[in-house]
Scaffold this motif. Structure first.
Motif, PDB file in Angstrom:
ATOM      1  N   ALA A  48      19.757  -1.597 -28.929  1.00 21.96           N
ATOM      2  CA  ALA A  48      18.578  -1.539 -29.802  1.00 21.96           C
ATOM      3  C   ALA A  48      17.831  -2.870 -29.783  1.00 21.96           C
ATOM      4  N   LEU A  49      18.566  -3.971 -29.681  1.00 24.89           N
ATOM      5  CA  LEU A  49      17.905  -5.288 -29.667  1.00 24.89           C
ATOM      6  C   LEU A  49      17.121  -5.511 -28.367  1.00 24.89           C
ATOM      7  N   GLU A  50      17.675  -5.023 -27.253  1.00 27.72           N
ATOM      8  CA  GLU A  50      16.956  -5.149 -25.969  1.00 27.72           C
ATOM      9  C   GLU A  50      15.693  -4.286 -25.977  1.00 27.72           C
ATOM     10  N   ILE A  51      15.816  -3.088 -26.534  1.00 25.50           N
ATOM     11  CA  ILE A  51      14.638  -2.207 -26.635  1.00 25.50           C
ATOM     12  C   ILE A  51      13.568  -2.882 -27.499  1.00 25.50           C
ATOM     13  N   GLU A  52      14.037  -3.480 -28.580  1.00 23.77           N
ATOM     14  CA  GLU A  52      13.117  -4.153 -29.507  1.00 23.77           C
ATOM     15  C   GLU A  52      12.417  -5.340 -28.829  1.00 23.77           C
ATOM     16  N   ALA A  53      13.196  -6.100 -28.065  1.00 21.68           N
ATOM     17  CA  ALA A  53      12.626  -7.282 -27.396  1.00 21.68           C
ATOM     18  C   ALA A  53      11.572  -6.877 -26.375  1.00 21.68           C
ATOM     19  N   CYS A  54      11.754  -5.732 -25.751  1.00 15.84           N
ATOM     20  CA  CYS A  54      10.839  -5.268 -24.689  1.00 15.84           C
ATOM     21  C   CYS A  54       9.649  -4.492 -25.247  1.00 15.84           C
ATOM     22  N   ARG A  55       9.696  -4.175 -26.526  1.00 13.11           N
ATOM     23  CA  ARG A  55       8.697  -3.293 -27.123  1.00 13.11           C
ATOM     24  C   ARG A  55       7.251  -3.776 -26.962  1.00 13.11           C
ATOM     25  N   PRO A  56       6.968  -5.077 -27.100  1.00  7.61           N
ATOM     26  CA  PRO A  56       5.559  -5.490 -26.952  1.00  7.61           C
ATOM     27  C   PRO A  56       4.986  -5.110 -25.597  1.00  7.61           C
TER      28      PRO A  56
END
Ligand code: URA
Length: 225
Positions: A119-127
């Motif tokens: 979830a943290l990797e997805i969040e980091a890539c979200r922008p």
């Protein structure tokens, strides 16, 4: 915290609720920004940042999970076995994956051993994903698999129940866009039966529905009398 650290944000927010980070003027600049990105630990193990393939002017965007070995080696999304199946299934409803679609992933760097992105990797890539959606401006978005469903709509679990169901995006950058979760092609490779009711059969029906939606969107407006 340094600029290299991933942002500490609440997890599993739907797209559009929290996206700090640089804003690219166009897809060329976005690609350059992605290739320099070190917002999470996946940067350490990558060969290539895998940004997209296909047509940035397409009305259809397909969002998958993240690069596998072949994608990492080539820098292109969905070029391995799952990608070949995706291409075939799209072609069966007259969608050419490079001409009629823009294809990308929720994370742009390969998770080690092909594990699911956290979830943290997805969040980091979200922008990056959010900017891809704004810049490509697709009318229809296919969410291929559970990670895409989680990364874009913030819905954890339930892909087999939610697949094939249309949703209308409510908040930017999804507002007004049609979204459909579909089963991930890797799952279909593991479940190759084409019998009625099988995952492949269901996906083919989902894609026929996508074809109909695209056709409707492309129909010229009737003059108002
Ligand atoms: N699976 C994905 O979700 N994306 C790719 O690019 C390749 C395989």
């Amino acid at each position: 915290m340094t600029a290299m650290d991933p942002p500490s944000l609440p997890l599993q927010l739907p797209l559009g609720e929290a996206s700090p980070g640089p804003i690219a003027a166009d897809l060329g600049q976005l690609g350059d920004d992605c290739r320099r990105c070190r917002r999470c630990g996946l940067a350490d193990g990558r060969t290539h940042v895998v940004v997209s393939r296909g047509n940035p002017a397409a009305r259809l965007m397909v969002i998958g999970e993240g690069p596998g070995a072949q994608e990492d080696a080539t820098g292109q999304p969905f070029v391995g076995r799952a990608g070949q199946l995706l291409d075939q299934m799209l072609a069966s409803v007259a969608i050419d994956s490079n001409r009629d679609a823009y294809i990308c992933n929720v994370v742009k760097c390969r998770p080690p051993g092909n594990r699911k992105p956290t979830a943290l990797e997805i969040e980091a890539c979200r922008p990056w994903l959010e900017q891809q959606i704004r810049l490509v401006d697709p009318a229809v978005i296919l969410l291929a698999g559970a990670s895409a469903l989680e990364g874009v709509l913030g819905i954890k679990g339930g892909i087999t129940r939610l697949r094939g169901q249309w949703r209308r995006g409510e908040r930017e950058p999804l507002a007004g866009r049609w979204l459909m979760p579909i089963l991930h092609p890797s799952y279909l490779l593991r479940n190759p039966s084409r019998q009625q009711g099988s995952p492949k059969w269901l996906t083919w029906h989902d894609l026929q529905d996508v074809r109909r939606r695209l056709d409707q969107l492309e129909e010229p407006r009737q003059p108002v009398s």
